[in-house]
Design a protein around this motif. Sequence first.
Motif, PDB file in Angstrom:
ATOM      1  N   SER A   1      -4.820  10.076  -8.081  1.00 55.79           N
ATOM      2  CA  SER A   1      -3.901   9.626  -9.135  1.00 55.79           C
ATOM      3  C   SER A   1      -3.228   8.294  -8.829  1.00 55.79           C
ATOM      4  O   SER A   1      -2.889   7.554  -9.750  1.00 55.79           O
ATOM      5  CB  SER A   1      -2.801  10.673  -9.362  1.00 55.79           C
ATOM      6  OG  SER A   1      -3.347  11.875  -9.798  1.00 55.79           O
ATOM      7  N   TRP A   2      -2.965   8.029  -7.548  1.00 62.27           N
ATOM      8  CA  TRP A   2      -2.244   6.806  -7.194  1.00 62.27           C
ATOM      9  C   TRP A   2      -3.202   5.616  -7.209  1.00 62.27           C
ATOM     10  O   TRP A   2      -4.245   5.649  -6.533  1.00 62.27           O
ATOM     11  CB  TRP A   2      -1.611   6.942  -5.830  1.00 62.27           C
ATOM     12  CG  TRP A   2      -0.444   7.883  -5.766  1.00 62.27           C
ATOM     13  CD1 TRP A   2      -0.098   8.832  -6.673  1.00 62.27           C
ATOM     14  CD2 TRP A   2       0.509   7.968  -4.716  1.00 62.27           C
ATOM     15  NE1 TRP A   2       1.034   9.501  -6.255  1.00 62.27           N
ATOM     16  CE2 TRP A   2       1.427   8.986  -5.053  1.00 62.27           C
ATOM     17  CE3 TRP A   2       0.692   7.285  -3.521  1.00 62.27           C
ATOM     18  CZ2 TRP A   2       2.500   9.333  -4.253  1.00 62.27           C
ATOM     19  CZ3 TRP A   2       1.754   7.623  -2.710  1.00 62.27           C
ATOM     20  CH2 TRP A   2       2.657   8.628  -3.071  1.00 62.27           C
ATOM     21  N   PRO A   3      -2.852   4.539  -7.924  1.00 63.96           N
ATOM     22  CA  PRO A   3      -3.765   3.387  -8.044  1.00 63.96           C
ATOM     23  C   PRO A   3      -4.195   2.796  -6.688  1.00 63.96           C
ATOM     24  O   PRO A   3      -5.372   2.531  -6.481  1.00 63.96           O
ATOM     25  CB  PRO A   3      -2.968   2.365  -8.853  1.00 63.96           C
ATOM     26  CG  PRO A   3      -1.733   3.042  -9.308  1.00 63.96           C
ATOM     27  CD  PRO A   3      -1.602   4.351  -8.641  1.00 63.96           C
TER      28      PRO A   3
ATOM     29  N   LYS B   1      -9.993   5.124  -1.483  1.00 69.54           N
ATOM     30  CA  LYS B   1     -10.883   6.293  -1.326  1.00 69.54           C
ATOM     31  C   LYS B   1     -12.325   5.955  -1.682  1.00 69.54           C
ATOM     32  O   LYS B   1     -13.246   6.601  -1.204  1.00 69.54           O
ATOM     33  CB  LYS B   1     -10.373   7.480  -2.120  1.00 69.54           C
ATOM     34  CG  LYS B   1     -10.943   7.523  -3.496  1.00 69.54           C
ATOM     35  CD  LYS B   1     -10.840   8.843  -4.176  1.00 69.54           C
ATOM     36  CE  LYS B   1     -11.596   8.627  -5.429  1.00 69.54           C
ATOM     37  NZ  LYS B   1     -11.420   9.171  -6.591  1.00 69.54           N
ATOM     38  N   GLU B   2     -12.526   4.919  -2.523  1.00 68.19           N
ATOM     39  CA  GLU B   2     -13.894   4.514  -2.863  1.00 68.19           C
ATOM     40  C   GLU B   2     -14.649   4.064  -1.615  1.00 68.19           C
ATOM     41  O   GLU B   2     -15.858   4.174  -1.540  1.00 68.19           O
ATOM     42  CB  GLU B   2     -13.888   3.402  -3.914  1.00 68.19           C
ATOM     43  CG  GLU B   2     -13.310   3.816  -5.257  1.00 68.19           C
ATOM     44  CD  GLU B   2     -14.006   5.027  -5.873  1.00 68.19           C
ATOM     45  OE1 GLU B   2     -15.250   5.114  -5.805  1.00 68.19           O
ATOM     46  OE2 GLU B   2     -13.293   5.901  -6.418  1.00 68.19           O
ATOM     47  N   TYR B   3     -13.910   3.557  -0.636  1.00 72.04           N
ATOM     48  CA  TYR B   3     -14.514   3.096   0.617  1.00 72.04           C
ATOM     49  C   TYR B   3     -14.407   4.159   1.702  1.00 72.04           C
ATOM     50  O   TYR B   3     -15.318   4.327   2.497  1.00 72.04           O
ATOM     51  CB  TYR B   3     -13.833   1.805   1.082  1.00 72.04           C
ATOM     52  CG  TYR B   3     -13.917   0.708   0.058  1.00 72.04           C
ATOM     53  CD1 TYR B   3     -15.069  -0.053  -0.077  1.00 72.04           C
ATOM     54  CD2 TYR B   3     -12.856   0.454  -0.810  1.00 72.04           C
ATOM     55  CE1 TYR B   3     -15.172  -1.052  -1.043  1.00 72.04           C
ATOM     56  CE2 TYR B   3     -12.948  -0.540  -1.776  1.00 72.04           C
ATOM     57  CZ  TYR B   3     -14.109  -1.290  -1.882  1.00 72.04           C
ATOM     58  OH  TYR B   3     -14.196  -2.254  -2.841  1.00 72.04           O
TER      59      TYR B   3
ATOM     60  N   TYR C   1      -9.446   7.061   5.332  1.00 69.30           N
ATOM     61  CA  TYR C   1      -8.414   6.028   5.351  1.00 69.30           C
ATOM     62  C   TYR C   1      -7.378   6.263   4.245  1.00 69.30           C
ATOM     63  O   TYR C   1      -6.182   6.062   4.457  1.00 69.30           O
ATOM     64  CB  TYR C   1      -9.032   4.630   5.242  1.00 69.30           C
ATOM     65  CG  TYR C   1      -8.027   3.538   5.483  1.00 69.30           C
ATOM     66  CD1 TYR C   1      -7.368   3.429   6.710  1.00 69.30           C
ATOM     67  CD2 TYR C   1      -7.695   2.636   4.485  1.00 69.30           C
ATOM     68  CE1 TYR C   1      -6.417   2.446   6.928  1.00 69.30           C
ATOM     69  CE2 TYR C   1      -6.752   1.649   4.694  1.00 69.30           C
ATOM     70  CZ  TYR C   1      -6.110   1.561   5.920  1.00 69.30           C
ATOM     71  OH  TYR C   1      -5.167   0.587   6.141  1.00 69.30           O
ATOM     72  N   SER C   2      -7.833   6.732   3.078  1.00 67.55           N
ATOM     73  CA  SER C   2      -6.866   7.011   2.002  1.00 67.55           C
ATOM     74  C   SER C   2      -5.943   8.163   2.414  1.00 67.55           C
ATOM     75  O   SER C   2      -4.749   8.136   2.118  1.00 67.55           O
ATOM     76  CB  SER C   2      -7.572   7.308   0.674  1.00 67.55           C
ATOM     77  OG  SER C   2      -8.367   8.461   0.758  1.00 67.55           O
TER      78      SER C   2
ATOM     79  N   PHE D   1       5.563  11.184  -9.016  1.00 68.66           N
ATOM     80  CA  PHE D   1       5.838  11.125  -7.579  1.00 68.66           C
ATOM     81  C   PHE D   1       5.518   9.736  -7.029  1.00 68.66           C
ATOM     82  O   PHE D   1       6.248   9.214  -6.185  1.00 68.66           O
ATOM     83  CB  PHE D   1       5.040  12.205  -6.851  1.00 68.66           C
ATOM     84  CG  PHE D   1       5.404  12.366  -5.405  1.00 68.66           C
ATOM     85  CD1 PHE D   1       6.711  12.627  -5.005  1.00 68.66           C
ATOM     86  CD2 PHE D   1       4.431  12.292  -4.422  1.00 68.66           C
ATOM     87  CE1 PHE D   1       7.047  12.787  -3.669  1.00 68.66           C
ATOM     88  CE2 PHE D   1       4.753  12.454  -3.085  1.00 68.66           C
ATOM     89  CZ  PHE D   1       6.056  12.704  -2.708  1.00 68.66           C
ATOM     90  N   TYR D   2       4.460   9.121  -7.526  1.00 67.78           N
ATOM     91  CA  TYR D   2       4.094   7.756  -7.121  1.00 67.78           C
ATOM     92  C   TYR D   2       5.270   6.809  -7.380  1.00 67.78           C
ATOM     93  O   TYR D   2       5.665   6.045  -6.500  1.00 67.78           O
ATOM     94  CB  TYR D   2       2.848   7.297  -7.889  1.00 67.78           C
ATOM     95  CG  TYR D   2       2.519   5.833  -7.721  1.00 67.78           C
ATOM     96  CD1 TYR D   2       1.915   5.374  -6.558  1.00 67.78           C
ATOM     97  CD2 TYR D   2       2.801   4.906  -8.722  1.00 67.78           C
ATOM     98  CE1 TYR D   2       1.607   4.036  -6.396  1.00 67.78           C
ATOM     99  CE2 TYR D   2       2.502   3.568  -8.572  1.00 67.78           C
ATOM    100  CZ  TYR D   2       1.897   3.132  -7.407  1.00 67.78           C
ATOM    101  OH  TYR D   2       1.604   1.802  -7.245  1.00 67.78           O
TER     102      TYR D   2
END
Length: 169
Positions: free
Chosen positions: A14-16, A22-24, A28-29, A124-125
Amino acid sequence: MKTIFVDGYNVINSWPNLKVIKEYSYEYSRLQLIEILQNYSGYNGCKMFIIFDAQLVKGSIQKKERQGNLIVVFTKEGETADDYIERMSNNIGRKAEFCVVTSDSLEQQVAFQRGATRMSSIEFYHEVMSTQKKIKSSIERRYLEKRNGLEERIDEKTLEKLEKMRRSH
């Protein structure tokens, strides 16, 4: 002390800023989210659980790791973050104040029925980003106070002497 349960992957998705990472790398995310929430929980003095699904990992057993006020949980095989949060909500019941962070509407309903407050991942973000600004501002203020402190506490003649001594070395 307020307790917050965070559905880790729901937040990451959800968080930009975390969605891009996460795509990478999911790992790490996760690490980024953990670091952000360590600061948040420390600053706000709340106990926080961040739960990551490991239900599809064969033979996975539940793992917990404590980092200050933050407890990172990887669920056991066959258990979702939602399952874990529901079980913990049942245990806490209405005995203590707690909040569940997820955008899953069914999970929000269950949490509400157990006496929890609920917050979507995006709400929450914004809360966390606001807190990060407060932390940064507080650090900058303390830095400026320390930097300017000596000059404000001594008279001008002494300050001039100190400045001459500094330049001569």
